[in-house]
Design a protein around this motif. Sequence first.
Motif, PDB file in Angstrom:
ATOM      1  N   GLY A 168       2.316  21.111   2.307  1.00  0.00           N
ATOM      2  CA  GLY A 168       1.510  19.786   1.902  1.00  0.00           C
ATOM      3  C   GLY A 168       2.290  18.766   2.385  1.00  0.00           C
ATOM      4  N   ILE A 169       3.389  18.785   3.064  1.00  0.00           N
ATOM      5  CA  ILE A 169       3.879  17.675   3.525  1.00  0.00           C
ATOM      6  C   ILE A 169       3.451  16.996   4.720  1.00  0.00           C
ATOM      7  N   VAL A 170       3.421  15.662   4.572  1.00  0.00           N
ATOM      8  CA  VAL A 170       2.518  14.583   5.366  1.00  0.00           C
ATOM      9  C   VAL A 170       3.821  14.475   6.594  1.00  0.00           C
ATOM     10  N   LEU A 171       3.622  14.660   7.873  1.00  0.00           N
ATOM     11  CA  LEU A 171       4.362  14.450   8.842  1.00  0.00           C
ATOM     12  C   LEU A 171       3.801  13.385   9.749  1.00  0.00           C
ATOM     13  N   ALA A 172       4.680  12.250  10.009  1.00  0.00           N
ATOM     14  CA  ALA A 172       4.348  11.214  10.821  1.00  0.00           C
ATOM     15  C   ALA A 172       5.345  11.191  12.050  1.00  0.00           C
ATOM     16  N   LYS A 173       4.940  11.018  13.298  1.00  0.00           N
ATOM     17  CA  LYS A 173       6.044  11.338  14.333  1.00  0.00           C
ATOM     18  C   LYS A 173       5.662   9.918  15.237  1.00  0.00           C
ATOM     19  N   PHE A 174       6.785   9.281  15.247  1.00  0.00           N
ATOM     20  CA  PHE A 174       6.419   7.862  16.171  1.00  0.00           C
ATOM     21  C   PHE A 174       7.400   7.834  17.232  1.00  0.00           C
ATOM     22  N   ASN A 210       0.650   5.077   5.739  1.00  0.00           N
ATOM     23  CA  ASN A 210      -0.295   5.082   4.774  1.00  0.00           C
ATOM     24  C   ASN A 210      -1.545   5.761   5.019  1.00  0.00           C
ATOM     25  N   GLU A 211      -2.198   5.577   6.424  1.00  0.00           N
ATOM     26  CA  GLU A 211      -3.211   6.175   6.571  1.00  0.00           C
ATOM     27  C   GLU A 211      -3.101   7.829   6.640  1.00  0.00           C
ATOM     28  N   ALA A 212      -2.016   8.356   6.998  1.00  0.00           N
ATOM     29  CA  ALA A 212      -1.696   9.739   6.962  1.00  0.00           C
ATOM     30  C   ALA A 212      -1.881  10.164   5.636  1.00  0.00           C
ATOM     31  N   LEU A 213      -0.995   9.541   4.644  1.00  0.00           N
ATOM     32  CA  LEU A 213      -1.080   9.806   3.204  1.00  0.00           C
ATOM     33  C   LEU A 213      -2.379   9.821   2.670  1.00  0.00           C
ATOM     34  N   GLU A 214      -3.209   8.905   2.894  1.00  0.00           N
ATOM     35  CA  GLU A 214      -4.503   8.846   2.394  1.00  0.00           C
ATOM     36  C   GLU A 214      -5.390   9.837   2.757  1.00  0.00           C
ATOM     37  N   ARG A 215      -5.125  10.299   4.188  1.00  0.00           N
ATOM     38  CA  ARG A 215      -5.973  11.476   4.656  1.00  0.00           C
ATOM     39  C   ARG A 215      -5.527  12.677   3.991  1.00  0.00           C
ATOM     40  N   ALA A 216      -4.303  12.888   3.609  1.00  0.00           N
ATOM     41  CA  ALA A 216      -3.913  13.942   2.825  1.00  0.00           C
ATOM     42  C   ALA A 216      -4.399  14.060   1.306  1.00  0.00           C
ATOM     43  N   TYR A 217      -4.010  12.739   0.974  1.00  0.00           N
ATOM     44  CA  TYR A 217      -4.656  12.890  -0.707  1.00  0.00           C
ATOM     45  C   TYR A 217      -6.294  12.783  -0.673  1.00  0.00           C
ATOM     46  N   ASP A 218      -7.117  12.487   0.279  1.00  0.00           N
ATOM     47  CA  ASP A 218      -8.505  12.762   0.315  1.00  0.00           C
ATOM     48  C   ASP A 218      -8.704  14.405   0.352  1.00  0.00           C
ATOM     49  N   LYS A 219      -8.061  14.994   1.252  1.00  0.00           N
ATOM     50  CA  LYS A 219      -8.264  16.696   1.165  1.00  0.00           C
ATOM     51  C   LYS A 219      -7.683  17.212  -0.066  1.00  0.00           C
ATOM     52  N   GLY A 220      -6.862  16.570  -0.942  1.00  0.00           N
ATOM     53  CA  GLY A 220      -6.548  16.906  -2.202  1.00  0.00           C
ATOM     54  C   GLY A 220      -5.240  17.424  -2.148  1.00  0.00           C
ATOM     55  N   ARG A 223       0.932  -1.139   0.009  1.00  0.00           N
ATOM     56  CA  ARG A 223      -0.110   0.047   0.048  1.00  0.00           C
ATOM     57  C   ARG A 223       1.073   1.229  -0.088  1.00  0.00           C
ATOM     58  N   LEU A 224       1.946   1.165   0.863  1.00  0.00           N
ATOM     59  CA  LEU A 224       2.867   2.368   0.804  1.00  0.00           C
ATOM     60  C   LEU A 224       3.361   2.727  -0.502  1.00  0.00           C
ATOM     61  N   ALA A 225       3.944   1.534  -1.091  1.00  0.00           N
ATOM     62  CA  ALA A 225       4.633   1.630  -2.492  1.00  0.00           C
ATOM     63  C   ALA A 225       3.598   2.186  -3.466  1.00  0.00           C
ATOM     64  N   ARG A 226       2.480   1.622  -3.563  1.00  0.00           N
ATOM     65  CA  ARG A 226       1.421   2.477  -4.274  1.00  0.00           C
ATOM     66  C   ARG A 226       1.090   3.808  -4.084  1.00  0.00           C
ATOM     67  N   ALA A 230      -0.058  17.489  13.397  1.00  0.00           N
ATOM     68  CA  ALA A 230       1.092  16.687  13.155  1.00  0.00           C
ATOM     69  C   ALA A 230       1.149  15.855  14.695  1.00  0.00           C
ATOM     70  N   PRO A 231       0.259  14.827  14.544  1.00  0.00           N
ATOM     71  CA  PRO A 231       0.043  14.209  15.824  1.00  0.00           C
ATOM     72  C   PRO A 231       1.106  13.275  15.913  1.00  0.00           C
ATOM     73  N   TRP A 232       1.360  12.843  17.375  1.00  0.00           N
ATOM     74  CA  TRP A 232       2.248  11.687  17.777  1.00  0.00           C
ATOM     75  C   TRP A 232       1.609  10.319  17.753  1.00  0.00           C
ATOM     76  N   THR A 233       2.289   9.553  17.136  1.00  0.00           N
ATOM     77  CA  THR A 233       1.671   8.138  17.193  1.00  0.00           C
ATOM     78  C   THR A 233       2.628   7.468  18.280  1.00  0.00           C
ATOM     79  N   LEU A 234       2.064   6.966  19.128  1.00  0.00           N
ATOM     80  CA  LEU A 234       2.648   6.177  20.432  1.00  0.00           C
ATOM     81  C   LEU A 234       2.518   4.725  19.940  1.00  0.00           C
ATOM     82  N   VAL A 235       3.674   4.218  19.863  1.00  0.00           N
ATOM     83  CA  VAL A 235       3.782   2.623  19.278  1.00  0.00           C
ATOM     84  C   VAL A 235       4.145   1.893  20.389  1.00  0.00           C
TER      85      VAL A 235
END
Lengths: 494, 494
Positions: free
Chosen positions: A400-406, A484-494, A283-286, A462-467
């Motif tokens: 437009g940068i998608v940011l994920a923090k783990f 993946n979810e972060a990217l999809e959310r961003a794509y949905d918004k355009g 999914r990420l590669a896609r 820019a939420p933290w994801t506690l893993v």
Amino acid sequence: MFEAAENEHLLDEATYDAKLPKLREALLAAQYELKAQGRFPVIVLINGIEGAGKGETVKLLNEWMDPRLIRVETFLQPTAEERQHPPAWRYWQRLPGRGRTGVFFGNWYSQMLHGRVNKELSRVELDAAIGQAERFERMLADEGALILKFWFHLSKPQLKQRLKHLKNDPRLGWKLSPLDWRQAKVYDRFVKEGERVVRRTHHDYAPWHVVPGFDERFRSLTVGTVLLKALQRALANKPRKQRRAAAVVPPPVDGRGVLEAMDLTQRLDKADYEDQLLAEQARLARLLRDKKYRRHALVAAFEGNDAAGKGSAIRRVTGALDPRQYRIVPVAAPSDEELAQPYLWRFWRHIPRQANFTIFDRSWYGRVLVERVEELTPVADWQRAYGEINDFEEQLHDAGIVLAKFWLAIDQDTQLERFRAREETPFKRFKITEDDWRNRDKWDLYSQAVNDMVVQTSTAIAPWTLVEANDKRFARVKVVRTLNEALERAYDKG
Amino acid sequence: MFEAAENEHLLDEATYDAKLPKLREALLAAQYELKAQGRFPVIVLINGIEGAGKGETVKLLNEWMDPRLIRVETFLQPTAEERQHPPAWRYWQRLPGRGRTGVFFGNWYSQMLHGRVNKELSRVELDAAIGQAERFERMLADEGALILKFWFHLSKPQLKQRLKHLKNDPRLGWKLSPLDWRQAKVYDRFVKEGERVVRRTHHDYAPWHVVPGFDERFRSLTVGTVLLKALQRALANKPRKQRRAAAVVPPPVDGRGVLEAMDLTQRLDKADYEDQLLAEQARLARLLRDKKYRRHALVAAFEGNDAAGKGSAIRRVTGALDPRQYRIVPVAAPSDEELAQPYLWRFWRHIPRQANFTIFDRSWYGRVLVERVEELTPVADWQRAYGEINDFEEQLHDAGIVLAKFWLAIDQDTQLERFRAREETPFKRFKITEDDWRNRDKWDLYSQAVNDMVVQTSTAIAPWTLVEANDKRFARVKVVRTLNEALERAYDKG
């Protein structure tokens, strides 16, 4: 505020010639002292009316000072590469290091004023731009920078006279302006909006100096004198550190922080893990081949307890990608050049352009984690960092940068087990050092720092994801899925 | 930033009951100390999610504290009178005096968030509103106020549960909200925008405290503890004074200020004077009857050298008007009540509503004139005043108020002549005092203060008019004409 600068100030040659040598000598001395102290950079902003001597003054400063220690930066319309980054990126690239001077000709104020005069910006948009400029300068000043903002002024009749003169000037500098200054309306709007900008952004930490621009000698001596006094004052004083307000969320009266609320027992069995991981990687590669990716970029920041499995999680992220699709930035001790800059500079330089993916193995959060706990940084500085980081991340988001923090979290028992396993496995021994054991002794201090970090910097954009990382399989799948979810959310918004 | 407040914090009754009596005792003690010191007011802002206990907490504070020293102010939709004033006017009216506490329920943050959630405000308009709130709070804090901002939070499931409960609540507080919280989207937008607002406006001088709102005991103890600690800290410390940046226009290298550039020899002969004055007075009367005046208001502020003729100029302004058309506010020493408030409070209270005209005989500029020269006010305070005054005047301008500011200037010889004439004329003797002679000795200091005042506060929206007043006739005509021109300019813009 400009009235006083419209008076017919004229300075005769004799007075000028008498005062100049001393001024130049003192300026040079201050410049060398600035280099010797190496304590702060000087940022000079040049703004104001066309034909009021901005260009001439910039040249004069270059002539008066040691050119090895001063650099003039001109910002015109953004280049293609600059447009693929957050707007502030280009300014960050050109900040002078401590001990040096940068003259910014055509800076953020020019941009906002041209936009406003051309009616590309509404008044509230101008106000928003003013707010951004204030936060940027506040940050620079908090990091020690000496900021001087010059507004070169002319009255309307003075401008007319000047334009008549310049018509035959071979340098044609005034024709390079994006505004047509021959129009009376341009002057009126520029001055009206300029006054508003000057008034709003005139602060103790970054004051404006309005310079009567008509008489060259008067103007030059004014700029030189203002610069000299500001330099001398800054060289003599220690800057006052601004403290940041304490955490937004008061310490819980029941003592339960965000880490205590995690359920670390979550696990994935091997079969599920392999299925889910493969699916998420595909999914990420896609997603990274999706057309919509071109208007975005991806930044992933990894933090976590020692031995929580950051490295192996990152490898799962990159598992299904081509190396040309990502860059890993391992964050270690800063270089000399990085130390000479504001704290966030060394992260700004690695921010990807559109359609690119950067993984930070440890990140800008070192400021409020290790630097706080190990007392490597004064309290005021790391406290301030929460706000600066939030601003930084908002700028990424806005571009437009998608940011994920783990944050990869394990408990103390799991860590001990892993430390021992590392010591016993020869090819893993390099992964365990004295430092790791020392950090372990400070478990509670680190937990407090992590809690504060999450509370202060986990934001909607820019939420933290506690893993939960006691189980590595569970952790790895959660990481890739979150991206993946972060990217999809961003794509949905355009 | 809200995540930590979404945890399921529950506090058992026994713990609560054990901690409460001590907390209440300490709060009361702090409140009395606050009154005894009489040094600063406390402003508590209540914001956050509906049903998270805002109303209950406000009631609790009233119950815990001495109600004579605390007042709850609720701001709903503006009244007709409030709408005829600048938006900040109603907040100024209700500021608590030093030693007292004001709880603002439904404040500027509620207004901007409701506007944003209802999509009446764009994002940049929200940013502009944030900037206004920051400047207002900065001013209050600089004047000594202790500001506490509480954000009461609930997670979405918690809100749902709460709304189900409240459905049958006879108080119906949640129905008073201008937003329909039963809509899932309202929560999402409110939280997203709320976080942005909290993040941007979380400052050392006015910090936010995000309170988990679900459990009543946890919430109440949290608020009480935060309030107590903040009070105790503020009562123990002297507030740090913020300094204002020095003048925007550097001292002229040729020593020529704005006053030196005036031509005081200008005169009008008697015939011209009478013609012109009559014409201008008639024009003023006409302009104040114009339909367009209904959307404006007029404020004239008079300052000047002693014996420059302020009083007689004011009489010429009012000459052709009916007393119901204007109000004269002579500015003298502040009352006790005024001294207990931020500096500008005593001028805000006299700001006219639409279609009204107020003349200030001396004005808010006393801060940077007499208070500066006579050293009645610490340097940091009067330096700060330039920026605060500019903000104040911008708010008047934005509300449609036409503002004219006059400095009536005479030279030293003319003043001496007039002083002597006053002493020699029995019915004028009351107009000349020892103070006048003393002020005269400080001519240069006053001139410096006037120069700085004009340089810092003459803006496009609120320009100073320097009136050459050696010849009273010339001065009077110029004053009335300036008012007329200002009104006409405003009418032309609509």
